[in-house]
Write a protein that holds these residues in place. Sequence first.
Motif, PDB file in Angstrom:
ATOM      1  N   LEU A 124      -4.120   9.791   1.710  1.00 30.73           N
ATOM      2  CA  LEU A 124      -2.749   9.426   1.384  1.00 30.73           C
ATOM      3  C   LEU A 124      -1.991  10.592   0.743  1.00 30.73           C
ATOM      4  CD1 LEU A 124      -2.505   7.199  -1.832  1.00 30.73           C
ATOM      5  CD2 LEU A 124      -4.343   8.811  -1.360  1.00 30.73           C
ATOM      6  N   THR A 148       1.240   4.824   1.276  1.00 30.57           N
ATOM      7  CA  THR A 148       0.653   5.534   2.418  1.00 30.57           C
ATOM      8  C   THR A 148       0.767   7.052   2.321  1.00 30.57           C
ATOM      9  OG1 THR A 148       2.738   5.340   3.648  1.00 30.57           O
ATOM     10  CG2 THR A 148       1.101   3.588   3.958  1.00 30.57           C
ATOM     11  N   ARG A 149       1.652   7.562   1.467  1.00 26.73           N
ATOM     12  CA  ARG A 149       1.837   9.003   1.391  1.00 26.73           C
ATOM     13  C   ARG A 149       2.364   9.380   0.019  1.00 26.73           C
ATOM     14  NH1 ARG A 149      -0.486  12.856   4.046  1.00 26.73           N
ATOM     15  NH2 ARG A 149      -0.254  11.552   5.881  1.00 26.73           N
ATOM     16  N   GLU A 175       3.997   1.256   2.567  1.00 28.65           N
ATOM     17  CA  GLU A 175       3.687   0.898   3.950  1.00 28.65           C
ATOM     18  C   GLU A 175       4.907   0.464   4.741  1.00 28.65           C
ATOM     19  OE1 GLU A 175       1.194  -2.643   4.108  1.00 28.65           O
ATOM     20  OE2 GLU A 175       1.802  -3.107   2.068  1.00 28.65           O
ATOM     21  N   THR A 202       0.832  -1.195   0.000  1.00 32.74           N
ATOM     22  CA  THR A 202       0.000   0.000   0.000  1.00 32.74           C
ATOM     23  C   THR A 202       0.872   1.253   0.000  1.00 32.74           C
ATOM     24  OG1 THR A 202      -1.762  -1.118   1.221  1.00 32.74           O
ATOM     25  CG2 THR A 202      -1.745   1.281   1.304  1.00 32.74           C
TER      26      THR A 202
END
Length: 421
Positions: free
Chosen positions: A329, A108-109, A122, A106
Amino acid sequence: MYDLLVVGAGPYGLSIASHAAAAGLSLRVFGRPMASWRDHMPRGMFLKSEPWASNLSDPQGRLRLDMYCAGQGVRARHGEPIPVEMFASYGLWFARHGVPGVDERTVTRVHTVPGGFEAVTEDGEVLRARTVALAVGVLPFVKIPAALRGLDPEYVSHSSHHGDLARFRDRDVTVVGGGQAALETAALLAEQGTRVRVLARADRLRWNEVPPPWERPLRQSLRAPHSGLGCGWRNWFYAERPGLFRRLPAPTRARVAATALGPAGAWWVRDRVEPAVEVLLGREVLAAHDARGRVRLETVSRAGELTVLETEHVIAATGFRASRERLGLLADDVRGGLVTMPDGSPYVGRDFESSVPGLFMAGLVTAAGFGPAMRFVHGASFTAGTLVRGVRRRLHAGTRDGRVPAPALRLPDGALDTAGR
């Protein structure tokens, strides 16, 4: 630095990645393939869309749903719904044959850096790309009525939170909503022995009719043509001409995106609901309280009549609402730089590029721009080809002077700038 980073591996993300790979772009794709379909829909559900309107998109059109089904010894026929499990397997097959590798981690940012974007996974890996396509699906945008939000998750959930309904066997459950998700969830619950009722604001349930035959007299076809969103010229316009839809005034687009193809059940679920599920119509939830291990729902009718019912769990099958604020995100500066439409969703230009240069959007979040088709798999074909052409234009513009320039932005009527004005 990659040319393109695709965040999301559902029908839109995989279709975009397939077109980008064919265009020769260097790219990375992140996300669990077909996660919504594999993890957030109970076994026994079916696609509401016709099989021919549920294809993911590759440039050659060779990786269609009917081709996958044929390989499994199954015919994808007009008027016969496809099980969700088969559609999810089709998406995995598409990913293997049409996308150069999917990283299941994933992201995340995402934040901006000189020349593009930086994404963090992640587990902390940092990658850079000149452009980013967000294809995050519907799960970030679940909508639960305000009256239910104060309940503990033990007592209330959204219909998309369940990949398995077995935990509700022999219990009492109230499903709030009157659309396909509500009605099919209720049918599955009843069939496993759950005491279930549907609570809906509408005065009556709407049911889609059995679709007319694919081959029919010319006069009938001209009167009500087939489309990926159903029969009729209006549906045909929404489904087959998203580019023209975008030319409508912004307030009109937002209204149509929110109201067209409203809550309705598929014809094939009606016989499973009507004999087995209690339906309470014309009622809205005013308040909900924890009542010693149960939920007490206070409801009001359109005539103002107050009623109270108790249940063990409430499933809100109340849909999704895309908004800029739910794109968690994105770093604050990126999210804050997104111009919004009247409904709060990000503005996107003709190539699905947002007001943040190089950041592209896909799926539900673009429905106010390109119409109701973006709420369905059918919209992935138009999106993938158009978006990748936009990415190539953005990359070409950026290489001329070594930077990614801001898009030439003309705000539509009703759009808000980054300050919300």
